[in-house]
Design a protein around this motif. Structure first.
Motif, PDB file in Angstrom:
ATOM      1  N   ARG A  78      46.767  35.485  41.135  1.00  0.00           N
ATOM      2  CA  ARG A  78      46.559  35.661  42.585  1.00  0.00           C
ATOM      3  C   ARG A  78      47.470  36.759  43.129  1.00  0.00           C
ATOM      4  NH1 ARG A  78      45.440  29.980  42.755  1.00  0.00           N
ATOM      5  NH2 ARG A  78      47.672  29.504  42.761  1.00  0.00           N
ATOM      6  N   ALA A  79      48.717  36.746  42.675  1.00  0.00           N
ATOM      7  CA  ALA A  79      49.668  37.750  43.147  1.00  0.00           C
ATOM      8  C   ALA A  79      49.210  39.149  42.758  1.00  0.00           C
ATOM      9  CB  ALA A  79      51.050  37.459  42.584  1.00  0.00           C
ATOM     10  N   GLN A  80      48.588  39.286  41.582  1.00  0.00           N
ATOM     11  CA  GLN A  80      48.135  40.609  41.164  1.00  0.00           C
ATOM     12  C   GLN A  80      47.006  41.115  42.057  1.00  0.00           C
ATOM     13  OE1 GLN A  80      46.275  41.553  37.119  1.00  0.00           O
ATOM     14  NE2 GLN A  80      48.280  42.538  36.956  1.00  0.00           N
ATOM     15  N   ILE A  81      46.136  40.219  42.504  1.00  0.00           N
ATOM     16  CA  ILE A  81      45.089  40.642  43.428  1.00  0.00           C
ATOM     17  C   ILE A  81      45.710  41.107  44.750  1.00  0.00           C
ATOM     18  CG2 ILE A  81      43.012  39.975  44.691  1.00  0.00           C
ATOM     19  CD1 ILE A  81      42.414  37.970  42.545  1.00  0.00           C
ATOM     20  N   SER A  82      46.699  40.371  45.228  1.00  0.00           N
ATOM     21  CA  SER A  82      47.389  40.790  46.450  1.00  0.00           C
ATOM     22  C   SER A  82      48.030  42.158  46.255  1.00  0.00           C
ATOM     23  CB  SER A  82      48.453  39.754  46.840  1.00  0.00           C
ATOM     24  OG  SER A  82      47.856  38.505  47.156  1.00  0.00           O
ATOM     25  N   ASP A  83      48.584  42.404  45.080  1.00  0.00           N
ATOM     26  CA  ASP A  83      49.159  43.716  44.776  1.00  0.00           C
ATOM     27  C   ASP A  83      48.085  44.799  44.804  1.00  0.00           C
ATOM     28  OD1 ASP A  83      51.684  42.644  44.494  1.00  0.00           O
ATOM     29  OD2 ASP A  83      51.565  42.505  42.297  1.00  0.00           O
ATOM     30  N   LEU A  84      46.883  44.460  44.326  1.00  0.00           N
ATOM     31  CA  LEU A  84      45.784  45.417  44.364  1.00  0.00           C
ATOM     32  C   LEU A  84      45.425  45.757  45.806  1.00  0.00           C
ATOM     33  CD1 LEU A  84      43.501  47.069  43.059  1.00  0.00           C
ATOM     34  CD2 LEU A  84      42.105  44.971  43.057  1.00  0.00           C
ATOM     35  N   VAL A  85      45.352  44.734  46.661  1.00  0.00           N
ATOM     36  CA  VAL A  85      45.046  44.974  48.078  1.00  0.00           C
ATOM     37  C   VAL A  85      46.103  45.891  48.700  1.00  0.00           C
ATOM     38  CG1 VAL A  85      44.792  43.895  50.346  1.00  0.00           C
ATOM     39  CG2 VAL A  85      43.793  42.796  48.326  1.00  0.00           C
ATOM     40  N   ARG A  86      47.374  45.621  48.415  1.00  0.00           N
ATOM     41  CA  ARG A  86      48.450  46.457  48.961  1.00  0.00           C
ATOM     42  C   ARG A  86      48.346  47.894  48.428  1.00  0.00           C
ATOM     43  NH1 ARG A  86      51.362  41.727  47.374  1.00  0.00           N
ATOM     44  NH2 ARG A  86      51.779  40.390  49.183  1.00  0.00           N
ATOM     45  N   SER A  87      47.984  48.019  47.146  1.00  0.00           N
ATOM     46  CA  SER A  87      47.822  49.350  46.561  1.00  0.00           C
ATOM     47  C   SER A  87      46.706  50.114  47.258  1.00  0.00           C
ATOM     48  CB  SER A  87      47.528  49.210  45.058  1.00  0.00           C
ATOM     49  OG  SER A  87      47.381  50.466  44.448  1.00  0.00           O
ATOM     50  N   LEU A  88      45.609  49.432  47.552  1.00  0.00           N
ATOM     51  CA  LEU A  88      44.500  50.067  48.265  1.00  0.00           C
ATOM     52  C   LEU A  88      44.912  50.430  49.687  1.00  0.00           C
ATOM     53  CD1 LEU A  88      41.640  47.727  46.995  1.00  0.00           C
ATOM     54  CD2 LEU A  88      41.831  50.177  46.510  1.00  0.00           C
ATOM     55  N   GLN A  89      45.654  49.543  50.343  1.00  0.00           N
ATOM     56  CA  GLN A  89      46.124  49.826  51.703  1.00  0.00           C
ATOM     57  C   GLN A  89      47.043  51.044  51.721  1.00  0.00           C
ATOM     58  OE1 GLN A  89      47.765  45.894  52.451  1.00  0.00           O
ATOM     59  NE2 GLN A  89      46.175  45.448  53.975  1.00  0.00           N
ATOM     60  N   ALA A  90      47.932  51.132  50.742  1.00  0.00           N
ATOM     61  CA  ALA A  90      48.868  52.250  50.689  1.00  0.00           C
ATOM     62  C   ALA A  90      48.157  53.582  50.519  1.00  0.00           C
ATOM     63  CB  ALA A  90      49.867  52.036  49.548  1.00  0.00           C
ATOM     64  N   ARG A  91      46.984  53.548  49.908  1.00  0.00           N
ATOM     65  CA  ARG A  91      46.202  54.773  49.696  1.00  0.00           C
ATOM     66  C   ARG A  91      45.201  55.019  50.815  1.00  0.00           C
ATOM     67  NH1 ARG A  91      47.881  52.887  44.937  1.00  0.00           N
ATOM     68  NH2 ARG A  91      48.110  54.301  43.141  1.00  0.00           N
ATOM     69  N   PHE A 114      40.608  35.842  44.686  1.00  0.00           N
ATOM     70  CA  PHE A 114      40.864  35.077  43.465  1.00  0.00           C
ATOM     71  C   PHE A 114      39.915  33.896  43.355  1.00  0.00           C
ATOM     72  CE2 PHE A 114      42.799  31.464  41.302  1.00  0.00           C
ATOM     73  CZ  PHE A 114      43.055  32.017  40.058  1.00  0.00           C
ATOM     74  N   ASN A 115      39.674  33.200  44.468  1.00  0.00           N
ATOM     75  CA  ASN A 115      38.778  32.047  44.433  1.00  0.00           C
ATOM     76  C   ASN A 115      37.369  32.451  43.993  1.00  0.00           C
ATOM     77  OD1 ASN A 115      40.770  30.251  45.201  1.00  0.00           O
ATOM     78  ND2 ASN A 115      40.278  30.363  47.382  1.00  0.00           N
ATOM     79  N   LEU A 116      36.913  33.612  44.438  1.00  0.00           N
ATOM     80  CA  LEU A 116      35.602  34.100  44.001  1.00  0.00           C
ATOM     81  C   LEU A 116      35.603  34.403  42.498  1.00  0.00           C
ATOM     82  CD1 LEU A 116      34.488  36.595  46.808  1.00  0.00           C
ATOM     83  CD2 LEU A 116      33.505  34.356  46.299  1.00  0.00           C
ATOM     84  N   ILE A 117      36.633  35.106  42.047  1.00  0.00           N
ATOM     85  CA  ILE A 117      36.709  35.478  40.629  1.00  0.00           C
ATOM     86  C   ILE A 117      36.850  34.239  39.755  1.00  0.00           C
ATOM     87  CG2 ILE A 117      38.130  36.681  38.920  1.00  0.00           C
ATOM     88  CD1 ILE A 117      38.829  38.732  41.083  1.00  0.00           C
ATOM     89  N   ASP A 118      37.712  33.311  40.187  1.00  0.00           N
ATOM     90  CA  ASP A 118      37.976  32.113  39.389  1.00  0.00           C
ATOM     91  C   ASP A 118      36.760  31.201  39.338  1.00  0.00           C
ATOM     92  OD1 ASP A 118      39.891  30.478  37.901  1.00  0.00           O
ATOM     93  OD2 ASP A 118      39.810  29.099  39.604  1.00  0.00           O
ATOM     94  N   ARG A 119      36.112  31.001  40.475  1.00  0.00           N
ATOM     95  CA  ARG A 119      34.929  30.134  40.511  1.00  0.00           C
ATOM     96  C   ARG A 119      33.802  30.723  39.659  1.00  0.00           C
ATOM     97  NH1 ARG A 119      32.743  25.460  39.943  1.00  0.00           N
ATOM     98  NH2 ARG A 119      30.683  25.291  40.921  1.00  0.00           N
ATOM     99  N   SER A 120      33.636  32.032  39.715  1.00  0.00           N
ATOM    100  CA  SER A 120      32.618  32.676  38.881  1.00  0.00           C
ATOM    101  C   SER A 120      32.941  32.482  37.402  1.00  0.00           C
ATOM    102  CB  SER A 120      32.534  34.170  39.216  1.00  0.00           C
ATOM    103  OG  SER A 120      32.146  34.370  40.554  1.00  0.00           O
TER     104      SER A 120
END
Length: 239
Positions: A170-183, A200-206
């Motif tokens: 979950r933390a890695q997805i949040s890091d991805l969002v922050r990375s996208l925001q920074a760009r 994460f819930n979407l990815i995990d449930r799938s």
């Protein structure tokens, strides 16, 4: 008295499919054997042997039919030693899941460090990296047992560790969002932690749907996730 030397030792022990790493800090003198480092190396080697044997037996016999005695015999260790390291088969399975998680996080880090500009494409790239690395050690049947164990015994130590693995993802997805925001590729007002939990819930449930359906393929899984992302604010469906 001999001079003291403080060293840092990285042990990489590879047995069959498993690469087992441990960092060891040890203190020794020129006149004595570095026993703390030796003990730590032996412990790491025993753990690697146990995990490798467990994985082989889980694959050959299935989780239900695997026995701790069989794992001990293949490891060439006493059954009591195996129980000292891993009290139950569930603990062994979760330890193997931990190996999967480490590998999965490493694959995801490359996406987070240099994500595609389109947020939905970036999420799909991260999910695909995760999915591909999630079957290095476990097959669908073993994943089903891992999920079932966590649901049936949520407070067991092994289940707690399983949940902690999910926290890292979950933390890695949040890091991805922050990375996208920074760009400048994602809305700056988006809460990265909440977005990470939702995605994460979407990815995990799938993924859970995937492991419970033996006929479902990885392309099927990616298409399912893509359709779910299409009804969120992550853009139009990919071509």
């Amino acid at each position: 008295m001999g001079s003291s030397v403080v060293g840092h030792f990285l042990l990489v022990k590879k047995v069959n499919d498993i690469q087992f790493c441990v960092n060891i800090n040890f203190l020794f003198t020129s006149e004595r054997t570095p026993m703390p480092g030796l003990r730590a190396r032996k412990k790491a080697q025993r753990e690697a042997r146990i995990l490798d044997s467990a994985l082989s037996i889980f694959r050959a016999r299935g989780f239900d039919d695997a026995r701790m005695e069989q794992i001990a015999e293949m490891s060439e260790l006493a059954i009591g030693t195996v129980y000292n390291y891993f009290p139950t088969k569930g603990d062994l399975l979760v330890a193997i899941v931990g190996l999967e998680t480490s590998d999965t996080l490493a694959a995801g880090a490359a996406v987070v460090g240099d994500p595609p500009a389109d947020p939905r494409t970036a999420i799909l790239a991260l999910a695909q990296a995760w999915y591909r690395h999630s079957f290095r050690f476990l097959d669908k049947s073993l994943w089903r047992h891992a999920f079932a164990m966590m649901i049936e015994r949520p407070n067991a130590p092994s289940s707690v560790r399983f949940s902690q693995n999910d926290d890292h993802l979950r933390a890695q997805i949040s890091d991805l969002v922050r990375s996208l925001q920074a760009r400048g590729h994602a809305r700056p007002d988006l809460d990265a932690r909440d977005a990470g939990l939702c995605i994460f819930n979407l990815i995990d449930r799938s993924f859970m749907m995937f492991v419970t359906d033996d006929q479902m393929t990885l392309p099927d899984l990616m298409a399912l996730l893509d359709r779910q992302l299409a009804v969120t604010n992550f853009g139009s469906p990919l071509p």
